[in-house]
Motif scaffolding. Structure first.
Motif, PDB file in Angstrom:
ATOM      1  N   MET A  99       0.829  -1.203   0.000  1.00 37.29           N
ATOM      2  CA  MET A  99       0.000   0.000   0.000  1.00 37.29           C
ATOM      3  C   MET A  99       0.866   1.258   0.000  1.00 37.29           C
ATOM      4  O   MET A  99       0.495   2.285  -0.591  1.00 37.29           O
ATOM      5  N   GLU A 100       2.013   1.188   0.660  1.00 35.86           N
ATOM      6  CA  GLU A 100       2.942   2.316   0.670  1.00 35.86           C
ATOM      7  C   GLU A 100       3.369   2.679  -0.746  1.00 35.86           C
ATOM      8  O   GLU A 100       3.519   3.865  -1.089  1.00 35.86           O
ATOM      9  N   LYS A 101       3.560   1.661  -1.588  1.00 39.53           N
ATOM     10  CA  LYS A 101       4.028   1.899  -2.948  1.00 39.53           C
ATOM     11  C   LYS A 101       2.901   2.259  -3.916  1.00 39.53           C
ATOM     12  O   LYS A 101       3.121   2.973  -4.898  1.00 39.53           O
ATOM     13  N   CYS A 102       1.676   1.772  -3.632  1.00 35.33           N
ATOM     14  CA  CYS A 102       0.609   1.877  -4.620  1.00 35.33           C
ATOM     15  C   CYS A 102      -0.433   2.963  -4.343  1.00 35.33           C
ATOM     16  O   CYS A 102      -1.057   3.470  -5.290  1.00 35.33           O
ATOM     17  N   LEU A 103      -0.644   3.329  -3.099  1.00 39.92           N
ATOM     18  CA  LEU A 103      -1.686   4.310  -2.806  1.00 39.92           C
ATOM     19  C   LEU A 103      -1.259   5.703  -3.228  1.00 39.92           C
ATOM     20  O   LEU A 103      -0.087   6.070  -3.097  1.00 39.92           O
ATOM     21  N   PRO A 104      -2.207   6.494  -3.705  1.00 39.51           N
ATOM     22  CA  PRO A 104      -1.877   7.880  -4.083  1.00 39.51           C
ATOM     23  C   PRO A 104      -1.603   8.735  -2.856  1.00 39.51           C
ATOM     24  O   PRO A 104      -2.134   8.488  -1.773  1.00 39.51           O
ATOM     25  N   VAL A 105      -0.770   9.756  -3.039  1.00 41.89           N
ATOM     26  CA  VAL A 105      -0.441  10.652  -1.938  1.00 41.89           C
ATOM     27  C   VAL A 105      -1.435  11.809  -1.942  1.00 41.89           C
ATOM     28  O   VAL A 105      -1.181  12.871  -2.501  1.00 41.89           O
ATOM     29  N   ARG A 106      -2.595  11.567  -1.370  1.00 40.62           N
ATOM     30  CA  ARG A 106      -3.591  12.623  -1.220  1.00 40.62           C
ATOM     31  C   ARG A 106      -4.415  12.327   0.030  1.00 40.62           C
ATOM     32  O   ARG A 106      -4.359  11.227   0.591  1.00 40.62           O
ATOM     33  N   SER A 107      -5.177  13.312   0.457  1.00 47.71           N
ATOM     34  CA  SER A 107      -5.927  13.179   1.700  1.00 47.71           C
ATOM     35  C   SER A 107      -7.411  13.035   1.436  1.00 47.71           C
ATOM     36  O   SER A 107      -7.930  13.471   0.393  1.00 47.71           O
ATOM     37  N   ILE A 108      -8.082  12.390   2.376  1.00 50.42           N
ATOM     38  CA  ILE A 108      -9.534  12.307   2.364  1.00 50.42           C
ATOM     39  C   ILE A 108     -10.044  12.965   3.636  1.00 50.42           C
ATOM     40  O   ILE A 108      -9.370  12.971   4.654  1.00 50.42           O
ATOM     41  N   SER A 109     -11.226  13.551   3.556  1.00 50.33           N
ATOM     42  CA  SER A 109     -11.764  14.240   4.721  1.00 50.33           C
ATOM     43  C   SER A 109     -13.239  13.925   4.880  1.00 50.33           C
ATOM     44  O   SER A 109     -13.945  13.643   3.900  1.00 50.33           O
ATOM     45  N   LEU A 110     -13.684  13.930   6.111  1.00 49.63           N
ATOM     46  CA  LEU A 110     -15.093  13.762   6.454  1.00 49.63           C
ATOM     47  C   LEU A 110     -15.382  14.755   7.567  1.00 49.63           C
ATOM     48  O   LEU A 110     -15.062  14.524   8.721  1.00 49.63           O
ATOM     49  N   GLY A 111     -15.961  15.893   7.185  1.00 47.61           N
ATOM     50  CA  GLY A 111     -16.143  16.963   8.137  1.00 47.61           C
ATOM     51  C   GLY A 111     -14.800  17.543   8.528  1.00 47.61           C
ATOM     52  O   GLY A 111     -13.970  17.879   7.678  1.00 47.61           O
ATOM     53  N   ARG A 112     -14.558  17.631   9.830  1.00 47.99           N
ATOM     54  CA  ARG A 112     -13.289  18.170  10.308  1.00 47.99           C
ATOM     55  C   ARG A 112     -12.201  17.113  10.411  1.00 47.99           C
ATOM     56  O   ARG A 112     -11.070  17.416  10.779  1.00 47.99           O
ATOM     57  N   HIS A 113     -12.534  15.866  10.117  1.00 42.96           N
ATOM     58  CA  HIS A 113     -11.555  14.789  10.150  1.00 42.96           C
ATOM     59  C   HIS A 113     -10.843  14.693   8.808  1.00 42.96           C
ATOM     60  O   HIS A 113     -11.487  14.746   7.745  1.00 42.96           O
ATOM     61  N   CYS A 114      -9.564  14.542   8.863  1.00 42.42           N
ATOM     62  CA  CYS A 114      -8.772  14.474   7.634  1.00 42.42           C
ATOM     63  C   CYS A 114      -7.659  13.440   7.808  1.00 42.42           C
ATOM     64  O   CYS A 114      -7.059  13.330   8.892  1.00 42.42           O
TER      65      CYS A 114
END
Length: 754
Positions: A99-114
């Motif tokens: 997953m370290e190699k394959c996941l994109p480097v971006r964030s997801i958020s749900l309300g104030r949680h990120c």
């Protein structure tokens, strides 16, 4: 999903320590006061590493679900397997790096949680927290026994909501207790929790942290290469005792000298008797813990086993004390009439499962095997001895450690290092405990569990009072008594004639302590691995919640599909399913809840002596403490009556396997290597133990899935018949070669009578 603010706090704290991984509290290198801990637990930390990441949620949830399902599945199978935490550690490491190699480097958020999908390299803290979460989830909750028993034998199924409340509260009451007691049972250096040292070495070796980057093993191997070589070697070897030659599992060589002598059978058979000088070449009967648990604690345990099964059992059997021979087997938990025929308690029960005393008194009384009654006495010795020993030898230290937990010169180096992280307030755990206790009262009052609210409170108080001394002993020595017998006894006197109440009381009283013990051990692992306390709080609760839900769902599916086989009304043509564990739990509830200890342990009856165990347990540590004041040059605290008594009651139903080889392994690794070759011990013992245990666990899993019909009855494969697996060329049992190799050939086994 964790609050982003929490990670900001951790990052701010990390800036105070710069970006250097090494945290040194003084100019002189400070380390743990406990030698074994100082040898293997690094005093380094990188506070910038986050334990709760997106990868954590995915991997921990996946393996927690799989582990909870598999362990519950095993609960109803004749051949049990195990969901190895080392397997989880290895697999989660591979998935995390992927997953370290394959996941994109971006964030997801749900309300104030990120949260970032890929915060960087898969780190040691998220890896360790995955293992902790999965170990919390991957088991069969004790409350499942109650739900299964009422469903199978009373045709009463508690609703989904009530069942989940019962499971979650029995698990989480202990969770609240663990948080409240962590200052006394986690923070002090003396609270080692020995099994965690293997995990610490394993994680650090896998991630090549600190000195693990440079340490080379034999032939210049890395830590992980060393692990894999011995793991694979044990994996291959274990097929010999587990498949090719089961003769090697219980190698009762003395029996072969006189194979059809009943006295030889009772004393030397490890399946049905005392297993005197029995050998075992199966690593699962020895275990890696014998390589690193404290020598004094192991010698006390094995001393208790030798005393009970190699000395007392022969005396009882050969002299027919209390009619030992009339039972037919020296070790069994079943009840019998005086002539040795089995006692059926259901014959004297009313429709509501209370005892009809007119029927009982009109017939013959029930009897226990004397060695089983002695087992109750040793459990009382262990419990009283644990409390007395801790008060006498560690009471002053516990008070000092209380002060150390809030700041003093005696603070452990690892406790000092953990101060960089925000602590979980005691109020969180206290509120959680009260909430779970309240829900437990609702479950008992609403769902017909026979246990009144005040009875539940008594069980919780009993569990809470005894948790501190028991868990302290486990943390210090690696051994400790359980509360299952004392809870059955108390409820049997308090609420006679109510078997469901007895089971529920035992579940809350005993399981609260046991779950607290497990969670405290995990908290100590998080302490050693420098996982932020609030991350630990989230991870442990998440594992508990997943385990409860999927334990219940698996139970319902299996009972609905295999009900007749599990309750004994149908035969299983495959021989793969069993309700024996539920039946034993239900039978215990009938004996102590319906028949009751007042009848079984009456002071004018055969087994009155069991209560002497309380006196012995309390008095012996006091005497030893007094001797330690008169003769301080001797380490009197090493003689632990609670651990000795625990060893004496280790095999109430027989299968006294692995005593002699375990003693040999213990003396080699702890008696000799640790004392005279500490460098070698530090370098090899824990990783070797993990490798051998993991290899043996993998073999058991493969055997279960592909050779014992675990996946499908069609995959039940037997090795060709030969004398090493108890059979001749015709597939019939050969002389001397059955699993119980003393006299079971040609019908010459004994089920009762002198």
């Amino acid at each position: 999903m964790a609050d982003k603010h929490e990670f900001d706090v951790e990052k701010t704290q990390s800036d105070k320590n710069t970006n250097d991984e090494t945290l040194v509290m003084n100019e002189e290198v400070e380390n743990s006061r406990i030698e074994a801990v100082a040898l293997v637990v690094p005093i380094t930390d990188d506070p910038s590493l986050n334990a709760i990441t997106f990868r954590y949620w995915i991997i921990a949830s996946f393996f927690s679900i799989i582990g909870a399902i598999i362990q519950q599945y095993y609960f109803y199978r004749t051949t049990s397997g195990s969901f190895s935490i080392f397997f989880v550690n290895l697999a989660s490491y591979s998935i995390g790096k992927f997953m370290e190699k394959c996941l994109p480097v971006r964030s997801i958020s749900l309300g104030r949680h990120c949260m970032s999908l890929n915060p960087g390299p898969f780190n040691i803290k998220e890896h360790a927290l995955i293992g902790i979460t999965v170990s919390t989830a991957a088991g069969s909750a004790y409350a499942i026994d109650i739900l299964s028993a009422t469903d199978l034998f009373l045709n009463y199924r508690i609703g989904t909501v009530g069942s989940l409340i019962l499971i979650i509260t029995t698990q989480c009451v202990g969770y609240g207790m663990a948080g409240l007691l962590r200052k006394y049972l986690v923070y002090p250096a003396e609270m080692v929790w020995w099994s965690n040292l293997v995990q610490v070495v394993f994680y650090n070796g896998m991630h090549s942290t600190g000195e693990f980057k440079t340490i080379k093993m034999i032939r210049g191997w890395s830590y992980m290469k060393f692990f894999w070589v011995f793991c694979i070697g044990m994996f291959i070897y274990e097929f010999i005792p587990q498949l090719v030659a089961p003769l090697l599992v219980t190698f009762d060589w003395v029996c072969w000298l006189n194979p059809f002598n009943k006295n030889v059978w009772a004393l030397f058979s490890s399946v049905s008797g005392g297993g005197i000088f029995s050998l075992s070449f199966d690593w699962t009967s020895i275990g890696g813990a014998s390589m690193w648990l404290p020598l004094s604690a192991q010698l006390c345990t094995y001393g208790g086993m030798v005393l009970n099964y190699w000395i007392i059992l022969p005396i009882f059997w050969l002299n027919n004390i209390l009619g030992t021979k009339s039972i037919g087997r020296p070790l069994t938990s079943h009840l019998f009439y005086n002539d040795g025929t089995p006692f059926n308690i259901k014959e004297v029960l009313n429709p509501d499962y209370t005892v009809n005393w007119d029927l009982y008194n009109a017939g013959k009384s029930a009897n226990m095997a004397p060695m089983y009654a002695l087992g109750f006495m040793t459990s009382f010795i262990a419990l009283a001895g644990c409390v007395s020993h801790i008060i006498c030898f560690h009471g002053a230290d516990i008070v000092k450690n209380w002060k150390a937990a809030v700041g003093s010169d005696r603070e452990d180096i690892h406790t000092k290092m953990m101060k960089v992280y925000p602590e979980v307030p005691q109020l969180w755990y206290a509120t959680f405990y009260v909430l779970m206790a309240g829900l437990a009262i609702v479950a008992c009052e609403v769902y017909e569990l026979q246990l009144p609210w005040w009875g539940l409170i008594v069980s919780l108080i009993l569990g809470f009072l005894l948790t501190l001394p028991i868990c302290a002993m486990v943390a210090i020595t690696g051994f400790g008594p359980g509360l299952n017998v004392i809870t059955e006894l108390v409820c049997g006197y308090m609420l006679p004639g109510k078997p469901i109440a007895n089971m529920t009381f035992k579940c809350y009283g005993y399981m609260a302590m046991y779950q607290c013990q497990s969670l405290l051990s995990d908290l100590k692992l998080g302490h050693y691995m420098k996982i932020p306390p609030r991350s630990m709080f989230i991870g442990q609760f998440w594992g508990t919640l997943i385990g409860a839900v999927f334990n219940y769902l698996t139970m319902v599916l299996i009972i609905d599909s295999q009900r007749g086989i599990l309750n004994g009304t149908k035969d299983d043509p495959t021989g793969l399913w069993t309700g024996q564990r539920v039946d034993t739990f239900w039978g215990s509830g009938l004996i102590y809840g319906a028949l009751g200890p007042a009848k079984m342990f009456a002071f004018d009856g055969k087994y009155w002596f069991v209560y002497i165990g309380f006196l012995i347990g309390f008095v012996v540590p006091v005497v030893l403490w007094a001797l330690s004041k008169v003769f301080p040059q001797y380490q009197w605290s090493k003689f632990n009556i609670a651990i000795i008594a625990g060893g004496m009651g280790a095999y109430p139903n027989g299968y006294a396997i692995g005593i002699f080889p375990s003693i040999v392994v213990c003396l080699i690794f702890q008696g000799y290597i640790f004392r005279y070759h500490k460098g070698w011990w530090k370098k090899y013992v824990f990783v070797l133990s993990a490798a051998l245990d993991t290899g043996a666990a993998f073999t058991g899993l493969v055997m279960f899935l592909f050779f014992s019909g675990g996946i499908s009855p069609k995959l039940s494969i037997n090795f060709p018949h030969w004398w090493g697996n108890y059979a001749d060329e015709n597939g019939t049992t050969a002389p001397y070669m059955s699993s119980d190799r003393c006299g079971s050939y040609k019908g010459q086994n004994w089920t009762g009578g002198v």
